[in-house]
Design an enzyme around this catalytic site. Structure first.
Site, PDB file in Angstrom:
ATOM      1  N   ARG A 216       0.851  -1.203   0.000  1.00 31.36           N
ATOM      2  CA  ARG A 216       0.000   0.000   0.000  1.00 31.36           C
ATOM      3  C   ARG A 216       0.885   1.251   0.000  1.00 31.36           C
ATOM      4  NH1 ARG A 216      -1.489  -0.245   6.425  1.00 31.36           N
ATOM      5  NH2 ARG A 216      -0.029   1.400   7.029  1.00 31.36           N
ATOM      6  N   GLY A 217       0.234   2.401  -0.018  1.00 31.18           N
ATOM      7  CA  GLY A 217       0.920   3.680   0.182  1.00 31.18           C
ATOM      8  C   GLY A 217       2.001   3.969  -0.852  1.00 31.18           C
ATOM      9  N   ASP A 260       8.473 -10.531   7.154  1.00 28.96           N
ATOM     10  CA  ASP A 260       8.760  -9.371   7.989  1.00 28.96           C
ATOM     11  C   ASP A 260      10.221  -9.018   7.756  1.00 28.96           C
ATOM     12  OD1 ASP A 260       9.470  -7.651  10.055  1.00 28.96           O
ATOM     13  OD2 ASP A 260       7.969  -8.511  11.405  1.00 28.96           O
ATOM     14  N   ASN A 284      11.557   0.626   1.305  1.00 29.40           N
ATOM     15  CA  ASN A 284      10.490   1.596   1.551  1.00 29.40           C
ATOM     16  C   ASN A 284       9.736   1.326   2.851  1.00 29.40           C
ATOM     17  OD1 ASN A 284       8.026   3.427   0.672  1.00 29.40           O
ATOM     18  ND2 ASN A 284       7.195   1.379   1.047  1.00 29.40           N
ATOM     19  N   LEU A 293      10.258  11.781  23.995  1.00 29.45           N
ATOM     20  CA  LEU A 293      11.278  10.893  24.574  1.00 29.45           C
ATOM     21  C   LEU A 293      10.988  10.559  26.040  1.00 29.45           C
ATOM     22  CD1 LEU A 293      13.941   9.384  24.043  1.00 29.45           C
ATOM     23  CD2 LEU A 293      15.154  11.436  24.766  1.00 29.45           C
ATOM     24  N   ASN A 295       8.318  10.032  27.451  1.00 28.02           N
ATOM     25  CA  ASN A 295       7.250   9.024  27.574  1.00 28.02           C
ATOM     26  C   ASN A 295       7.489   7.802  26.693  1.00 28.02           C
ATOM     27  OD1 ASN A 295       5.767  10.795  29.230  1.00 28.02           O
ATOM     28  ND2 ASN A 295       5.003  11.874  27.425  1.00 28.02           N
ATOM     29  N   TYR A 349      11.891   7.912  15.182  1.00 25.39           N
ATOM     30  CA  TYR A 349      11.723   7.950  13.726  1.00 25.39           C
ATOM     31  C   TYR A 349      12.792   8.856  13.084  1.00 25.39           C
ATOM     32  CZ  TYR A 349       9.135   8.497   9.283  1.00 25.39           C
ATOM     33  OH  TYR A 349       8.757   8.509   7.967  1.00 25.39           O
ATOM     34  N   LYS A 353      15.633   7.733  10.344  1.00 27.29           N
ATOM     35  CA  LYS A 353      15.669   8.275   8.983  1.00 27.29           C
ATOM     36  C   LYS A 353      16.959   9.062   8.719  1.00 27.29           C
ATOM     37  CE  LYS A 353      11.724   6.609   7.536  1.00 27.29           C
ATOM     38  NZ  LYS A 353      11.715   5.562   6.506  1.00 27.29           N
TER      39      LYS A 353
END
Ligand code: NAD
Length: 444
Positions: A216-217, A260, A284, A293, A295, A349, A353
């Site tokens: 998807r996406g 996975d 991708n 951070l 929490n 994240y 990246k």
């Protein structure tokens, strides 16, 4: 989630109201379709700093746009260029930098809506700080012009020394395929002449491409675009997404592979699935698990780092070591502007990246020298997908508007950028992190 504001500003009352209120007025972008594969209008080719010695004319001729060298002399009497290419590779000091202003000042206002300005620069000269200063100045110039030019027009800088090695890049930037790429600086090296693909309409014919997270996406759009370009695509996604992966694969005449990507043996399983080797590897698959951070439990950190970075490192290493990626191969990984600029709630994240950018820069020269494989990344900004549809309304609206084109990108925009990097003629593009973000205000 449809961008209703974009539709509203395309109407007469919408334009009137948003102009009165001083709100952003995004232009509907012209994107690639089979019916409209190139920009409409002519290409204006200008120079600053004297003749550079680049043999650009034949390369520009192959973009499909008729070329003019003087503003008034547009073919078919049209004075509105679809694109302007300014060769500024010969700019070596502040005096000749003024020729950049002199060349573009009279014509930039005339560039058609959704048109292109591409400035060509030279690599920075380590022995000449005057040259380095004014060549670096081109970056500030291009990024500033990108922010003010409006009407869906884009502005990019390409650093090059060899015009024919940059042909695939110029063709991409001077086409509707690069609609959402603006404010970028792309360095193109030199490459051995490859003669180009046998069928320019299907440059990936006879090649196999594997796209992770393609059920998807953005991944689905990438698989679709690579299939359009002739590739046999392998649609990889998690077992839970098997139905969608099979549906996408069947539509594209490819095949699904459910696993996975974080599995320790993912590289081995991909290798076993591809006994004849692989030409294009697109990393991708990606996840977000946002939280500040203070929490963020360790599990949220590690799950994001594992999918977005560790699995990319592991599978890349395995497929290169096993020789699965053939000579002439392409690796394109997915970064994000959140990794380049940082984003609250996304330390995990953003780290993952930014890690992709580091991986690309370090591995690219060695992968090319050792395996004949290029390694690049795309860094999407706000792209209209399920991932961003889940973002709370106000943040979503901010994400859409906070870029020079005042709108979100589409999965196809990332896919077209990926297809350019995967192109057989893009061998001189290596180690680049190209943002597909409409020149997001976040980061450089
Ligand atoms: P999405 O959530 O719609 O799709 C991601 C796909 O990856 C899904 O099909 C999912 O099942 C798959 N996936 C997740 N974990 C996997 C695993 N362990 N193994 C195999 N497949 C797995 O996301 P998207 O918006 O299409 O994003 C695609 C990529 O682009 C991601 O790397 C994302 O971080 C990046 N990105 C997206 C945006 C955006 O605005 N949408 C912006 C910047 C970067």
């Amino acid at each position: 989630m449809a961008d209703r504001y974009l539709s509203f500003t395309a109407t007469a009352p919408g334009r009137f109201l948003t102009a009165r209120l001083g709100l952003p007025q995004p232009a509907a972008l012209i994107r690639w379709t089979p019916e409209r594969p190139s920009l409409e209008g002519h290409l204006l080719y200008l120079t600053a700093g004297g003749p550079s010695g680049l043999d650009l004319a034949p390369v520009l001729a192959r973009t499909g746009l008729p070329t003019a060298t003087e503003a008034a002399a547009g073919p078919a009497g049209s004075a509105r260029p679809a694109a302007v290419v300014l060769d500024a590779t010969g700019v070596r000091d502040v005096d000749t930098l003024a020729e950049v202003h002199a060349a573009l000042h009279p014509v930039v206002g005339a560039v058609a809506a959704s048109g292109r300005v591409v400035v060509l620069g030279a690599p920075l000269d380590a022995e000449d700080h005057h040259q380095a200063a004014v060549q670096q100045a081109l970056e500030g110039f291009v990024r500033s012009l990108g922010k003010e030019i409006g009407r869906g027009r884009t502005v990019n800088l390409v650093r090059l020394t060899d015009a024919s090695a940059a042909e695939s890049t110029l063709r991409f930037l001077l086409s509707p395929k690069s609609a959402y790429v603006s404010g970028q600086v792309i360095a193109v090296g030199t490459a051995e002449r490859s003669g180009g693909p046998a069928d320019p309409a299907r440059p990936l014919a006879g090649r196999t491409a594997l796209v992770t997270g393609a059920a998807r996406g953005i991944g689905e759009a990438v698989a679709e675009t690579l299939a359009r370009d002739g590739a046999h695509v392998v649609v990889l996604d998690v077992p839970q997404a098997e139905d969608d992966a099979r549906r996408v694969a069947a539509r594209l005449g490819g095949r699904a592979l459910t696993l996975d990507i974080t599995a320790a043996d993912a590289g081995e399983r991909i290798a076993a699935e591809l006994p004849d080797g692989l030409d294009v590897l697109i990393h991708n698959a990606g996840v977000t698990r946002d939280r500040r951070l203070v929490n963020m439990p360790a599990e949220r950190w590690s799950s994001v780092l594992d999918v977005n970075l560790a699995s990319v490192l592991r599978t890349t290493d395995a497929l290169l070591a096993k020789g699965v990626l053939r000579t002439g191969g392409r690796i394109v990984a997915t970064a994000s502007i959140a990794g380049l600029a940082g984003n609250a709630g996304q330390t995990n994240y953003g780290a993952s990246k930014a890690g992709i950018a580091g991986l690309v820069r370090s591995l690219a020269p060695r992968a090319l020298a050792g395996h004949g494989v290029t390694v690049n990344a795309v860094a999407p900004g706000f792209i209209e997908t399920r991932m961003t549809a889940a973002v709370p309304l106000f943040l979503r609206e901010a994400g859409r508007r906070m870029n020079s084109l005042a709108q979100g990108g589409l999965p196809a925009d990332v896919a077209e950028t990926t297809a350019w990097l995967a192109h057989p003629a893009s061998g001189a593009v290596n180690g680049q992190v190209v943002r597909v973000c409409g020149q997001s205000l976040l980061g450089a």
